[in-house]
Scaffold this motif. Structure first.
Motif, mmCIF file in Angstrom:
data_model
loop_
_atom_site.group_PDB
_atom_site.id
_atom_site.type_symbol
_atom_site.label_atom_id
_atom_site.label_comp_id
_atom_site.label_asym_id
_atom_site.label_seq_id
_atom_site.Cartn_x
_atom_site.Cartn_y
_atom_site.Cartn_z
ATOM 1 N N SER A 49 0.834 -1.203 0.000
ATOM 2 C CA SER A 49 0.000 0.000 0.000
ATOM 3 C C SER A 49 0.865 1.248 0.000
ATOM 4 C CB SER A 49 -0.909 -0.007 1.235
ATOM 5 O OG SER A 49 -1.762 -1.126 1.198
ATOM 6 N N ALA A 50 1.953 1.206 0.783
ATOM 7 C CA ALA A 50 2.863 2.353 0.818
ATOM 8 C C ALA A 50 3.515 2.556 -0.546
ATOM 9 C CB ALA A 50 3.933 2.131 1.886
ATOM 10 N N ALA A 51 3.816 1.429 -1.215
ATOM 11 C CA ALA A 51 4.451 1.539 -2.517
ATOM 12 C C ALA A 51 3.545 2.234 -3.519
ATOM 13 C CB ALA A 51 4.820 0.141 -3.031
ATOM 14 N N VAL A 52 2.249 1.971 -3.392
ATOM 15 C CA VAL A 52 1.303 2.632 -4.292
ATOM 16 C C VAL A 52 1.341 4.140 -4.095
ATOM 17 C CG1 VAL A 52 -1.138 2.876 -4.853
ATOM 18 C CG2 VAL A 52 -0.181 0.611 -4.428
ATOM 19 N N ALA A 53 1.478 4.571 -2.830
ATOM 20 C CA ALA A 53 1.529 6.001 -2.545
ATOM 21 C C ALA A 53 2.771 6.650 -3.134
ATOM 22 C CB ALA A 53 1.498 6.223 -1.029
ATOM 23 N N VAL A 54 3.841 5.860 -3.239
ATOM 24 C CA VAL A 54 5.098 6.404 -3.752
ATOM 25 C C VAL A 54 5.151 6.315 -5.271
ATOM 26 C CG1 VAL A 54 7.620 6.153 -3.633
ATOM 27 C CG2 VAL A 54 6.253 5.743 -1.606
ATOM 28 N N SER A 55 4.136 5.657 -5.863
ATOM 29 C CA SER A 55 4.193 5.390 -7.290
ATOM 30 C C SER A 55 4.245 6.645 -8.139
ATOM 31 C CB SER A 55 2.986 4.539 -7.706
ATOM 32 O OG SER A 55 1.799 5.235 -7.452
ATOM 33 N N ALA A 56 3.790 7.756 -7.594
ATOM 34 C CA ALA A 56 3.876 9.001 -8.354
ATOM 35 C C ALA A 56 5.328 9.391 -8.595
ATOM 36 C CB ALA A 56 3.161 10.128 -7.601
ATOM 37 N N VAL A 57 6.196 8.963 -7.664
ATOM 38 C CA VAL A 57 7.613 9.259 -7.806
ATOM 39 C C VAL A 57 8.275 8.256 -8.738
ATOM 40 C CG1 VAL A 57 9.785 9.542 -6.561
ATOM 41 C CG2 VAL A 57 7.627 10.202 -5.483
ATOM 42 N N LEU A 58 7.793 6.996 -8.696
ATOM 43 C CA LEU A 58 8.362 5.945 -9.524
ATOM 44 C C LEU A 58 7.289 5.369 -10.445
ATOM 45 C CD1 LEU A 58 10.412 4.095 -6.779
ATOM 46 C CD2 LEU A 58 11.298 5.669 -8.498
ATOM 47 N N PRO A 59 6.813 6.147 -11.401
ATOM 48 C CA PRO A 59 5.698 5.698 -12.233
ATOM 49 C C PRO A 59 6.027 4.460 -13.053
ATOM 50 C CG PRO A 59 6.708 7.674 -13.150
ATOM 51 C CD PRO A 59 7.315 7.474 -11.799
ATOM 52 N N ALA A 60 7.304 4.190 -13.324
ATOM 53 C CA ALA A 60 7.672 3.059 -14.163
ATOM 54 C C ALA A 60 7.285 1.729 -13.520
ATOM 55 C CB ALA A 60 9.171 3.075 -14.444
ATOM 56 N N PHE A 61 7.179 1.701 -12.193
ATOM 57 C CA PHE A 61 6.876 0.463 -11.500
ATOM 58 C C PHE A 61 5.399 0.327 -11.144
ATOM 59 C CE2 PHE A 61 10.914 -1.530 -10.922
ATOM 60 C CZ PHE A 61 11.828 -0.493 -11.046
ATOM 61 N N GLN A 62 4.598 1.298 -11.481
ATOM 62 C CA GLN A 62 3.174 1.213 -11.184
ATOM 63 C C GLN A 62 2.477 0.377 -12.251
ATOM 64 O OE1 GLN A 62 1.004 4.858 -11.225
ATOM 65 N NE2 GLN A 62 -0.809 3.991 -10.266
ATOM 66 N N PRO A 63 1.869 -0.748 -11.879
ATOM 67 C CA PRO A 63 1.217 -1.583 -12.888
ATOM 68 C C PRO A 63 0.106 -0.831 -13.607
ATOM 69 C CG PRO A 63 1.411 -2.735 -10.783
ATOM 70 C CD PRO A 63 1.753 -1.306 -10.532
ATOM 71 N N PRO A 64 0.097 -0.862 -14.937
ATOM 72 C CA PRO A 64 -0.994 -0.211 -15.674
ATOM 73 C C PRO A 64 -2.324 -0.839 -15.294
ATOM 74 C CG PRO A 64 0.813 -0.854 -17.131
ATOM 75 C CD PRO A 64 1.085 -1.492 -15.815
ATOM 76 N N VAL A 65 -3.393 -0.097 -15.414
ATOM 77 C CA VAL A 65 -4.704 -0.595 -15.023
ATOM 78 C C VAL A 65 -5.608 -0.837 -16.225
ATOM 79 C CG1 VAL A 65 -4.611 0.478 -12.766
ATOM 80 C CG2 VAL A 65 -5.563 1.769 -14.668
ATOM 81 N N ASP A 66 -5.063 -0.772 -17.444
ATOM 82 C CA ASP A 66 -5.887 -0.998 -18.625
ATOM 83 C C ASP A 66 -6.439 -2.420 -18.625
ATOM 84 O OD1 ASP A 66 -5.072 1.503 -19.180
ATOM 85 O OD2 ASP A 66 -3.819 0.992 -20.902
ATOM 86 N N GLY A 67 -5.567 -3.361 -18.377
ATOM 87 C CA GLY A 67 -5.987 -4.748 -18.282
ATOM 88 C C GLY A 67 -6.246 -5.407 -19.609
#
Length: 515
Positions: free
Chosen positions: A33-51
């Motif tokens: 959950s914390a990683a999701v909050a930091v995802s704005a800083v590391l967008p490359a690691f945020q899983p896309p939600v298109d699916g």
């Protein structure tokens, strides 16, 4: 497992989180959950939600092939959803015997003979309902362990996939198989080889890796399974996580919440693995690689129950993210237990262990999942009505002038039917004016090219006296009639013994099958 099955041992028995693992799971889930909050800083690691594209998302429940015998399996609806069903589980015949079987209980030939599995598969395929085959599971010996080398293992995989004409393979790896490095390497090499064979022949083979999961994601052993497949150049269609049996006391969180945490964590893990190997994610992103399989109703962990409300919440999350695949354990269990089953905390193989109030987990989880396992449209076959040939049919051709006992099989217009009750001179088995409940016959499937023509067992002349219509026979007397042996069930005279083949209720004779 006994030749039939072991009711006391659940399909997923023995796999749950220890207390330490659970504590780590909760902490790890917080980190996710914390990683999701930091995802704005590391967008490359945020899983896309298109699916996955909506039209390629599919649902197919697992169907435990070993749970039925006789005609019950043949009558059961193997997957009414567009995605069909996942047939489970193919395992080795013995610890050191590289021969595929269904749950070690039935050989492939026995499954065809005892409950018409081949015919049932062919029927579903002709009706446009797809199927996948699952290898492994926590019970019995997995083929990758029993086979001594990759060539032998590839041949076993090929035997199963080619026999049933299926192009979607599910590899359920759990228990001790997660840490068997030799078997893992053989498995990956064999699957890669089979995929290459299919491509060279102009076909395809979709491969799903099914693994246990915790709320913090895949275990280290599970991650190694994914990496091992990729390292051997397997074109992995997706990773299906078993969202069940977490080892909680049932009060930590709803099962749907724990399962959603598990999916989110796994999505991050797979994103990292694909990134490390510089592999392109599918167009829809990492969610296009994900599948999830809850255990409906009562899980093996006594306090964990996946309710119909959990199913709705889980389906909503999966649809929003575009999870490619949903399954469940199992189609066999998708019903409320009967009143004679008193201990609902003990997992039953044929019911969910909860009150479903007329609802179906299949219906709930299928919402928004109308695709097929391979993403390719399922082909349907339209055939003309055929004339039946008694000399080539696998069962006697139906006649209105014959008496039929329950369970007797006949051929009519190129299809095989089983009698539901004793009947004679009724409507034809394929009478279109009758629904399934009103007809005396159950449609099993088409006559197959591989079927052996029906023939009664023949005995040597003189084995028993020849039957005579003038002779009075008592119970236990044995005779020969047209080369076939029969035994008297009670007193009779002038009663044709051959009628007992189809009328087992009222004929005074029974077929001798022991020689």
């Amino acid at each position: 497992m006994s030749p039939i099955r072991a009711h006391s041992k659940s399909r997923f028995a023995g796999r749950s989180l220890s207390v330490g693992r659970l504590v780590f799971s909760v902490a790890a889930a917080s980190l996710v959950s914390a990683a999701v909050a930091v995802s704005a800083v590391l967008p490359a690691f945020q899983p896309p939600v298109d699916g996955a594209p909506v039209d390629s998302r599919w649902f197919a429940g697992y169907y435990d092939v070993t749970l039925e015998s006789g005609e019950q399996l043949a009558r059961s609806p193997l997957g009414d959803s567009a995605g069909g069903a996942v047939l489970a589980f193919v395992v080795a015949a013995a610890d050191d015997e590289c021969t595929p079987t269904w749950g070690k209980a039935y050989s492939l030939d026995q499954a065809a003979q005892l409950f018409e599995l081949d015919r049932r598969v062919e029927r579903m395929q002709r009706e446009g309902r797809p199927l996948a085959v699952s290898f492994g599971g926590v019970i019995n010996t997995e083929l990758a362990s029993a086979c001594s080398n990759a060539t032998e293992l590839t041949a076993s995989y090929r035997t199963v996939m080619d026999r049933y004409g299926i192009d979607v393979m599910d590899l359920d790896i759990e228990g001790e198989m997660l840490t068997d490095t030799d078997a893992s390497l053989r498995r990956a090499q064999s699957v890669a080889a089979l995929q290459a064979e299919r491509r060279e022949a102009g076909g395809s083979l979709d491969v799903w890796l099914t693994l246990p999961v915790a709320p913090y994601g895949l275990t280290p052993d599970g991650l190694l399974q994914v990496e091992g497949m990729l390292d051997e150049r397997v074109d992995l269609t997706g990773v299906n996580v078993m969202t069940m049996n977490y080892g909680t006391d049932g009060t930590a969180a709803p099962m749907s919440s724990l399962s959603i945490d598990a999916l989110q964590a796994t999505a991050s893990q797979l994103t990292a693995i694909w990134k490390e190997r510089e592999l392109p994610l599918p167009e829809g992103g990492v969610w296009s690689l994900l599948g999830a399989t809850p255990m409906i109703g009562q899980n093996d962990v006594a306090g964990e129950v996946f309710t119909t409300d959990d199913a709705r919440a889980f389906n909503e999350f999966a649809s929003t993210k575009g999870v490619a695949r949903l399954s469940m354990w199992s189609l066999n269990r998708d019903q409320t237990c009967g009143s004679n089953y008193p201990n609902l905390t003990v997992v039953a193989t044929s019911c969910s262990g909860i009150e479903q109030a007329g609802e179906s987990f299949t219906t709930i989880l299928t919402e928004g999942y109308e695709g097929t396992p391979s993403g390719r449209p399922a082909a349907t076959t339209h055939e003309e009505v055929v004339s039946d040939d008694p000399t080539t049919s696998p069962y006697p051709v139906w006649s209105s002038r014959t008496y039929y006992s329950a369970g007797v099989k006949v051929v009519w217009h190129g299809s095989v039917y089983a009698s539901k009750w004793w009947n004679e001179d009724g409507p034809t088995p394929d009478d279109p004016s009758l629904d399934a409940e009103g007809s005396a016959w159950t449609y099993l499937g088409p006559v197959l090219a591989s079927d052996v023509p029906f023939a009664l067992p023949q005995l040597e002349p003189g084995t028993y006296p020849e039957w005579s219509e003038k002779t009075l026979y008592d119970q236990g007397d044995r005779v020969l009639f047209e080369g076939t042996g029969y035994e008297a069930r009670w007193w009779s005279q002038a009663k044709d013994p051959s009628l007992s083949v189809l009328d087992r209720d009222y004929s005074p004779w029974k077929l001798i099958t022991d020689g």
